[in-house]
Design a protein around this motif. Structure first.
Motif, short mmCIF file in Angstrom:
data_model
loop_
_atom_site.label_atom_id
_atom_site.label_comp_id
_atom_site.label_asym_id
_atom_site.label_seq_id
_atom_site.Cartn_x
_atom_site.Cartn_y
_atom_site.Cartn_z
N TRP A 1 45.93 -52.91 70.73
CA TRP A 1 44.82 -52.18 70.14
C TRP A 1 45.02 -50.69 70.37
O TRP A 1 45.70 -50.28 71.30
N ARG A 2 44.41 -49.90 69.49
CA ARG A 2 44.47 -48.45 69.62
C ARG A 2 43.27 -47.97 70.41
O ARG A 2 42.12 -48.28 70.07
N ARG A 3 43.53 -47.22 71.46
CA ARG A 3 42.45 -46.68 72.27
C ARG A 3 41.85 -45.43 71.63
O ARG A 3 42.40 -44.88 70.68
N ARG A 4 40.73 -44.99 72.16
CA ARG A 4 40.02 -43.87 71.55
C ARG A 4 40.81 -42.57 71.62
O ARG A 4 40.61 -41.68 70.79
N ASN A 5 41.74 -42.45 72.57
CA ASN A 5 42.57 -41.25 72.62
C ASN A 5 43.79 -41.33 71.70
O ASN A 5 44.63 -40.43 71.69
N GLY A 6 43.89 -42.41 70.93
CA GLY A 6 44.96 -42.57 69.95
C GLY A 6 46.15 -43.36 70.44
O GLY A 6 46.98 -43.77 69.62
N THR A 7 46.29 -43.58 71.74
CA THR A 7 47.41 -44.36 72.26
C THR A 7 47.17 -45.85 72.06
O THR A 7 46.04 -46.29 71.85
N VAL A 8 48.24 -46.62 72.12
CA VAL A 8 48.17 -48.06 71.88
C VAL A 8 48.42 -48.81 73.19
O VAL A 8 49.29 -48.44 73.98
N ALA A 9 47.64 -49.86 73.42
CA ALA A 9 47.80 -50.72 74.60
C ALA A 9 48.38 -52.06 74.17
O ALA A 9 48.16 -52.52 73.04
N CYS A 10 49.13 -52.68 75.08
CA CYS A 10 49.74 -53.99 74.81
C CYS A 10 49.66 -54.85 76.06
O CYS A 10 50.17 -54.47 77.12
N LEU A 11 48.98 -56.01 75.94
CA LEU A 11 48.87 -56.96 77.03
C LEU A 11 49.34 -58.33 76.56
O LEU A 11 49.40 -58.61 75.36
N SER A 12 49.65 -59.19 77.51
CA SER A 12 49.87 -60.59 77.19
C SER A 12 48.57 -61.15 76.61
O SER A 12 47.48 -60.89 77.14
N ASP A 13 48.68 -61.90 75.54
CA ASP A 13 47.48 -62.40 74.86
C ASP A 13 46.97 -63.67 75.51
O ASP A 13 46.88 -64.73 74.88
N LEU A 14 46.62 -63.55 76.80
CA LEU A 14 46.27 -64.74 77.56
C LEU A 14 45.37 -64.36 78.73
O LEU A 14 45.84 -63.76 79.70
N CYS A 15 44.11 -64.68 78.62
CA CYS A 15 43.20 -64.43 79.74
C CYS A 15 43.61 -65.31 80.91
O CYS A 15 43.85 -66.52 80.76
N VAL A 16 43.68 -64.71 82.10
CA VAL A 16 44.16 -65.43 83.27
C VAL A 16 43.17 -66.50 83.73
O VAL A 16 43.54 -67.41 84.49
N HIS A 17 41.94 -66.46 83.26
CA HIS A 17 40.91 -67.38 83.72
C HIS A 17 41.11 -68.79 83.14
O HIS A 17 41.44 -69.73 83.85
N ARG A 18 40.93 -68.93 81.83
CA ARG A 18 41.09 -70.23 81.18
C ARG A 18 41.95 -70.16 79.93
O ARG A 18 41.86 -71.00 79.04
N GLY A 19 42.79 -69.13 79.86
CA GLY A 19 43.76 -69.07 78.77
C GLY A 19 43.22 -68.68 77.43
O GLY A 19 43.83 -68.98 76.40
N GLY A 20 42.07 -68.02 77.39
CA GLY A 20 41.55 -67.56 76.11
C GLY A 20 42.45 -66.51 75.48
O GLY A 20 43.14 -65.76 76.18
N ALA A 21 42.47 -66.47 74.15
CA ALA A 21 43.28 -65.49 73.42
C ALA A 21 42.51 -64.17 73.35
O ALA A 21 41.50 -64.06 72.66
N LEU A 22 43.00 -63.17 74.06
CA LEU A 22 42.32 -61.88 74.08
C LEU A 22 42.27 -61.25 72.70
O LEU A 22 41.34 -60.48 72.39
N SER A 23 43.23 -61.56 71.84
CA SER A 23 43.24 -60.99 70.49
C SER A 23 42.05 -61.46 69.66
O SER A 23 41.73 -60.85 68.64
#
Length: 376
Positions: A32-54
């Protein structure tokens, strides 16, 4: 598939202030693009129960899991667990892999590996981007084939008269003169002389009726980018294919094409039409190639002098395989349910913060206790 490289995972103009899923090397990521214009990238996997963060939403600049509302910063740390009562702390293990991101040449690049910054290979240089004399167009498609087969197809000049006969090559003049490969640690290219057919349509209005030859520059950039530079009588057409391995046998091709002729927007449609036509001619051949994966043994397939660029690529990938840069069993996690497997690319945080190196505990093949590790 190679880890420890910068991968172009998205067109920059498509990334907005909302979560979006991308896939590379068999792993899903959320960007996703942050408010300052930079882009963040995470593994698409919540560590709790494996939900898709996307599938979640953004709270300011934090991505929120759609399942239980856990909020993650761009560095992968969880900063809010709604189910916790006031005063209860957040476990150190409540974090996911975060990957370095650079926006460059109209693409969003993520570093998929755990090498420290000073040891990371470079992002391929695209001299045409930002040059006002060149106009870019963007196109993408999914290829049901391995990304290395797709790469080799572009740098293989000898197929042009047969796969693209009457459009790019002349079947009556299929000879490829010997050429010299210029190579460094991460890139190789060569100027190759081809015999073209008569240009037609919009291009035919500017080109002579018959050219004896044209010089094309074919090249590859590790891990997955190929370049085709065609010098036409009226200008230059330069294509960069970013071959994103969705899996071993599926590739997302994101192509950026630059031209310094017909610079107006009105000609974009014609340029894209020609790009699609070239690619669809290649698709039929590449998707039917066997074996599906490139052999590791150079002697497994017959090579000619006209295959010099492909040979250079195969030799270099062999060196990297010996250095442990290929995905292997250490990068595949297995759950308690048999035959449930997934790729997990270690992030720099695993190496940078020894205290948190075991925060993401995954079961590897044949071992119920040790977390997945990357090769040094």
């Amino acid at each position: 598939m190679l880890k420890n490289f910068w991968y172009a995972i998205a067109f920059a103009h498509e990334v907005e202030h909302r979560p979006s899923k991308v896939t590379c090397l068999g792993q899903d990521f959320v960007i996703w693009r942050r408010r300052n214009g930079t882009v963040a990238c995470l593994s698409d996997l919540c560590v709790h129960r494996g939900g898709a963060l996307s599938m979640g939403t953004l709270v300011e600049d934090r991505v929120t899991c759609p399942y239980h509302g856990w909020e993650y910063e761009a560095d992968g740390s969880c900063v809010r667990i709604p189910a916790n009562p006031p005063g209860r702390g957040i476990p150190k293990k409540a974090r996911v892999d975060s990957y370095p991101v650079v926006e460059k040449y109209g693409m969003v690049w993520a570093f998929l590996g755990d090498l420290p910054e000073e040891r990371r290979p470079p992002i391929p240089h695209v001299a045409e981007h930002g040059d006002p004399s060149f106009r870019p167009v963007y196109w993408q498609t999914v290829l049901e084939a391995n990304y290395e087969r797709a790469m080799e197809n572009v740098v293989d000049a000898a197929h042009t008269p047969f796969v693209h006969g009457s459009f790019l090559g002349d079947p009556d003049k299929p000879e490829i003169p010997d050429y010299e490969v210029t190579q460094d640690e991460w890139h190789a290219e060569a100027d190759i002389r081809l015999h073209p057919p008569v240009s037609k349509g919009l291009w035919g209005m500017l080109a002579p009726k018959r050219l004896d030859h044209v010089v094309v520059t074919n090249g590859w950039y590790l891990p997955n980018v190929v370049k085709l530079h065609v010098r036409l009588p009226f200008g230059d057409l330069i294509l960069y294919d970013h071959n994103i391995p969705l899996s071993q046998n599926r590739t997302l091709v994101k192509l950026v094409g630059y031209r310094n002729f017909f610079p107006g927007r009105w000609a974009d449609g014609n340029a894209l039409k020609r790009i699609r036509r070239i690619f669809e001619q290649d698709r039929k051949v590449v998707e039917a190639q066997r074996p599906e994966l490139l052999p590791y043994d150079l002697a497994a397939e017959l090579h000619l002098r006209s295959d010099a660029l492909q040979i250079a690529y195969r030799r270099r990938r062999q060196e990297l395989a010996e250095q442990g840069w290929f995905l292997d069993d250490g990068d595949v996690v297995v759950g308690d349910v048999p035959r449930r497997e997934a790729t997990v690319i270690p992030s720099p945080a695993r190496r940078d913060n020894p205290e948190l190196a075991r925060a993401w505990v995954h079961k590897t093949r044949g071992d119920d206790h040790e977390p997945a590790r990357s090769a040094e």
